[in-house]
Design an enzyme around this catalytic site. Structure first.
Site, short mmCIF file in Angstrom:
data_model
loop_
_atom_site.label_atom_id
_atom_site.label_comp_id
_atom_site.label_asym_id
_atom_site.label_seq_id
_atom_site.Cartn_x
_atom_site.Cartn_y
_atom_site.Cartn_z
N GLU A 103 0.83 -1.21 0.00
CA GLU A 103 0.00 0.00 0.00
C GLU A 103 0.87 1.27 0.00
O GLU A 103 1.84 1.37 0.75
CB GLU A 103 -0.91 0.00 1.23
CG GLU A 103 -1.87 1.18 1.28
CD GLU A 103 -2.72 1.22 2.54
OE1 GLU A 103 -3.76 1.91 2.53
OE2 GLU A 103 -2.33 0.57 3.53
N CYS A 158 -5.76 -2.77 2.57
CA CYS A 158 -5.45 -2.61 3.99
C CYS A 158 -6.68 -2.74 4.91
O CYS A 158 -7.11 -3.85 5.18
CB CYS A 158 -4.72 -1.29 4.24
SG CYS A 158 -3.79 -1.27 5.80
N LYS A 186 -10.19 2.23 -2.20
CA LYS A 186 -10.35 1.71 -0.84
C LYS A 186 -11.69 2.15 -0.26
O LYS A 186 -12.01 3.34 -0.22
CB LYS A 186 -9.19 2.22 0.02
CG LYS A 186 -9.13 1.65 1.42
CD LYS A 186 -7.84 2.12 2.10
CE LYS A 186 -7.68 1.57 3.50
NZ LYS A 186 -6.39 1.98 4.10
#
Length: 298
Positions: A47, A157, A120
């Site tokens: 990331e 994540c 995300k």
């Protein structure tokens, strides 16, 4: 479309020392090249690999690190994927418009270039991880990205803690799940607490592999990054990137404290067999799950 039943895939676990994008891109490219030369057809980067993890504080100057998609980063990594004849999963700080930014994974497929992206969806806001200041929640949904090696369920994540995200990717036909990650310890935590946190992180993702009968690939950064805020302890990124098979079995795992590449060969025929003997999707009681889209059941 899937062209082989066996696929060599890899990931790059790195430390980041500065915000020089060109240097960081080149360092990543060197390791991606190593993996490609060893036969990898698919490689995952961690990331926000272009820079230091800037979310340790809220600073409007950090928005200067963002860039449009397409832009210089996508040009660099598209050329890399084409030159090495691989599929490459990257993670970028996207400037969609002034005042509108995303934490975005971008997939490149050989000479086809950019074939898909994922923004995300789950955005954390914790001490040292002030991501809500920087990132607008994603609006592209949980849609796998079709590539020459299969359909990739790419998440980022904090998404890795949510079974719903993994399930929806799997339900849309993802052959594998990918999690570019930047997670680490507060140095003030005890060794026991650090171990509990790491174990929980790995366990939940192995659970996604088990519950959906698909491999999971996780690339985390390593190394210590000092906080720009005086008195804050900074983050010791815990590395330990890993790859599991479709029953959650660990196929490869990196160290906690050094840069490292991982490579495994995934047998997609085995994934098919696991899905046949553990038919979770057949037995799901979709008639009884009506409340799953609520915040809480009062």
């Amino acid at each position: 479309m899937q062209v082989n039943n066996k696929l060599k895939l890899g990931l790059v676990q790195q430390a980041v020392a500065n915000n020089d994008k060109n240097v960081n891109w080149q360092r990543s490219a060197e390791q991606v090249t190593v993996l490609a030369e060893q036969g990898c057809e698919l490689v995952l980067l961690q990331e926000l690999h272009s820079s230091l993890y800037f979310c340790q504080q809220e600073d409007t100057q950090a928005f200067d690190l963002a860039e449009p998609i397409p832009g210089p980063a996508t040009e660099f990594f598209a050329e890399l994927a084409a030159r090495l004849n691989i599929v490459l999963v990257t993670s970028l700080f996207e400037k969609r418009a002034t005042g509108l930014y995303h934490n975005t994974a971008v997939v490149f497929d050989r000479e086809l270039g950019l074939v898909g992206k994922y923004r995300k969806m789950h955005i954390p806001d914790d001490p040292g991880f002030y991501e809500k200041f920087y990132f607008t929640p994603g609006d592209l949904g949980f849609e796998p990205i079709q590539t020459s090696v299969g359909k990739l369920g790419v998440l980022v994540c904090w998404d890795q803690w949510y079974p719903e995200a993994a399930r929806l990717m799997a339900m849309a036909g993802a052959d594998m799940l990918f999690y570019p990650t930047a997670i680490g310890w507060d140095k003030n935590d005890s060794k026991q607490e650090q171990e509990r946190q790491h174990n929980a992180w790995q366990t939940i993702q192995r659970g996604h592999a088990v519950a959906n009968s698909i491999p999971v690939v996780v690339a985390n950064r390593t190394g210590f990054e000092a906080s720009p805020i005086q008195g804050d302890p900074g983050i010791q990124f815990w590395g330990q990137s890993f790859i599991t098979g479709p029953q959650g079995e660990i196929l490869a795992q990196a160290a906690s404290d050094k840069e490292q590449n991982l490579m495994v060969e995934i047998d997609l025929n085995r994934t098919e067999q696991v899905k046949r003997i553990w038919p979770y999707f057949r037995d799901r009681r979709i008639d009884a799950y009506g409340d799953i889209d609520k915040r809480w059941r009062d």
